[in-house]
Design a protein around this motif. Structure first.
Motif, mmCIF file in Angstrom:
data_model
loop_
_atom_site.group_PDB
_atom_site.id
_atom_site.type_symbol
_atom_site.label_atom_id
_atom_site.label_comp_id
_atom_site.label_asym_id
_atom_site.label_seq_id
_atom_site.Cartn_x
_atom_site.Cartn_y
_atom_site.Cartn_z
ATOM 1 N N GLN A 231 35.677 69.055 4.542
ATOM 2 C CA GLN A 231 34.725 69.872 3.792
ATOM 3 C C GLN A 231 33.892 70.748 4.723
ATOM 4 O OE1 GLN A 231 34.559 70.442 0.537
ATOM 5 N NE2 GLN A 231 36.356 69.131 0.380
ATOM 6 N N PHE B 194 36.045 73.615 5.751
ATOM 7 C CA PHE B 194 36.165 74.635 4.712
ATOM 8 C C PHE B 194 34.910 75.503 4.654
ATOM 9 C CE2 PHE B 194 39.328 72.011 1.959
ATOM 10 C CZ PHE B 194 40.368 72.423 2.761
ATOM 11 N N GLU B 195 33.743 74.878 4.751
ATOM 12 C CA GLU B 195 32.485 75.616 4.692
ATOM 13 C C GLU B 195 32.365 76.583 5.862
ATOM 14 O OE1 GLU B 195 29.531 72.573 4.572
ATOM 15 O OE2 GLU B 195 30.114 71.882 2.562
ATOM 16 N N GLU C 105 34.894 79.465 5.441
ATOM 17 C CA GLU C 105 34.385 80.435 4.471
ATOM 18 C C GLU C 105 33.323 81.324 5.095
ATOM 19 O OE1 GLU C 105 31.494 80.290 0.613
ATOM 20 O OE2 GLU C 105 32.962 78.679 0.785
ATOM 21 N N GLU C 106 32.466 80.715 5.908
ATOM 22 C CA GLU C 106 31.399 81.474 6.573
ATOM 23 C C GLU C 106 31.986 82.519 7.527
ATOM 24 O OE1 GLU C 106 27.600 80.769 9.601
ATOM 25 O OE2 GLU C 106 28.781 79.062 8.913
ATOM 26 N N ARG D 99 33.140 85.376 5.437
ATOM 27 C CA ARG D 99 31.993 86.116 4.904
ATOM 28 C C ARG D 99 31.393 87.013 5.988
ATOM 29 N NH1 ARG D 99 26.993 85.138 5.601
ATOM 30 N NH2 ARG D 99 27.295 82.952 6.179
ATOM 31 N N ILE E 47 30.466 86.881 -0.527
ATOM 32 C CA ILE E 47 30.490 85.433 -0.754
ATOM 33 C C ILE E 47 31.672 85.053 -1.641
ATOM 34 C CG2 ILE E 47 29.275 83.481 -1.788
ATOM 35 C CD1 ILE E 47 26.647 84.810 -0.968
ATOM 36 N N ALA E 48 31.806 85.745 -2.772
ATOM 37 C CA ALA E 48 32.900 85.439 -3.696
ATOM 38 C C ALA E 48 34.256 85.731 -3.065
ATOM 39 C CB ALA E 48 32.729 86.238 -4.986
ATOM 40 N N ARG F 153 35.220 83.153 -0.404
ATOM 41 C CA ARG F 153 35.732 81.912 -1.000
ATOM 42 C C ARG F 153 37.158 82.089 -1.516
ATOM 43 N NH1 ARG F 153 30.125 80.347 -4.175
ATOM 44 N NH2 ARG F 153 29.069 79.505 -2.337
ATOM 45 N N THR F 154 37.433 83.256 -2.086
ATOM 46 C CA THR F 154 38.789 83.518 -2.582
ATOM 47 C C THR F 154 39.779 83.591 -1.425
ATOM 48 O OG1 THR F 154 37.879 84.729 -4.460
ATOM 49 C CG2 THR F 154 40.201 85.056 -3.974
ATOM 50 N N LEU G 166 39.476 82.057 1.385
ATOM 51 C CA LEU G 166 39.654 80.670 1.830
ATOM 52 C C LEU G 166 40.739 79.994 1.001
ATOM 53 C CD1 LEU G 166 38.519 78.151 3.475
ATOM 54 C CD2 LEU G 166 37.116 77.716 1.455
ATOM 55 N N ALA G 167 40.665 80.153 -0.322
ATOM 56 C CA ALA G 167 41.652 79.528 -1.210
ATOM 57 C C ALA G 167 43.049 80.090 -0.983
ATOM 58 C CB ALA G 167 41.238 79.723 -2.670
#
Length: 197
Positions: free
Chosen positions: A123, A126-127, A130-131, A134, A153-154, A157-158, A160-161
């Motif tokens: 986790q 992942f954080e 994502e950062e 961003r 931000i959005a 996250r996308t 990342l996925a």
């Protein structure tokens, strides 16, 4: 006389990570792990408390090494191009063809659901991942490379996925063109475009 290590710990830890990556945690015996690491049982237990601990240490080392690269995305002369190259690298046929996927993803799928220590490490990865996306997006916006109205931000996250989705596809043996189509969707997001089939 105090006991002294007879091996290079960082090299042995990297070999341990390769072994877990190749066989999985449950799929590798301690004897095979020792052979892969190139150390004796006495040295192993004098350095690590358990097979579980060396797995955690190797996973954390792998994650930290990957961020030496990811942290630099926002600092490149063209952050947008750095992101594009990052996606292309993941989806490249020579990378996808290896079929091992990502060490982090493999451990996330195998261990995180039943191991709180692995779940916590994953986790945090992942954080931080994502950062990195961003910050790279915001750096690209500051240079006028991508639309200013893009929600960093959005979209981060996308991305990342999509990136970890590509890694799962690699691990599952998906055809390169399938993986590359996901890469193309990630690149489309950098221009503010929406995903499409």
């Amino acid at each position: 006389m105090p006991w002294e290590k007879q091996f290079n710990e960082s090299e042995a830890l990297e070999r341990a990570g390769d072994a877990f990556w190749k066989y999985g945690y449950e799929g590798i015996s301690l004897n095979t792990l020792l052979e892969e690491m190139g150390i004796q049982k006495g040295s192993f237990y004098a350095t690590y408390s358990s097979k579980h601990q060396v797995m955690l240490d190797s996973l954390e080392a792998y994650i930290n090494k990957s961020f030496c690269y990811l942290d630099g995305l926002a600092k490149q002369p063209s952050p947008r191009e750095a992101l594009v190259e990052h996606f292309q690298r993941i989806a490249a046929p020579d990378c996808a063809g290896k079929g091992r996927g990502c060490y982090v993803v493999n451990m996330a799928l195998e261990m995180a659901p039943k191991d709180p220590a692995v779940q916590d490490l994953i986790q945090k990865n992942f954080e931080r991942h994502e950062e990195c996306y961003r910050r790279a997006l915001q750096a690209a916006q500051a240079l006028g490379e991508i639309p200013a109205e893009l929600d960093s931000i959005a979209v981060g996250r996308t991305l990342l996925a999509l990136v970890f989705g590509m890694q799962v596809l690699v691990r599952a043996g998906a055809k390169p063109d399938v993986i590359q189509s996901v890469r193309d969707q990630a690149i489309r997001l950098l221009s503010g475009a929406t995903l499409h089939s």
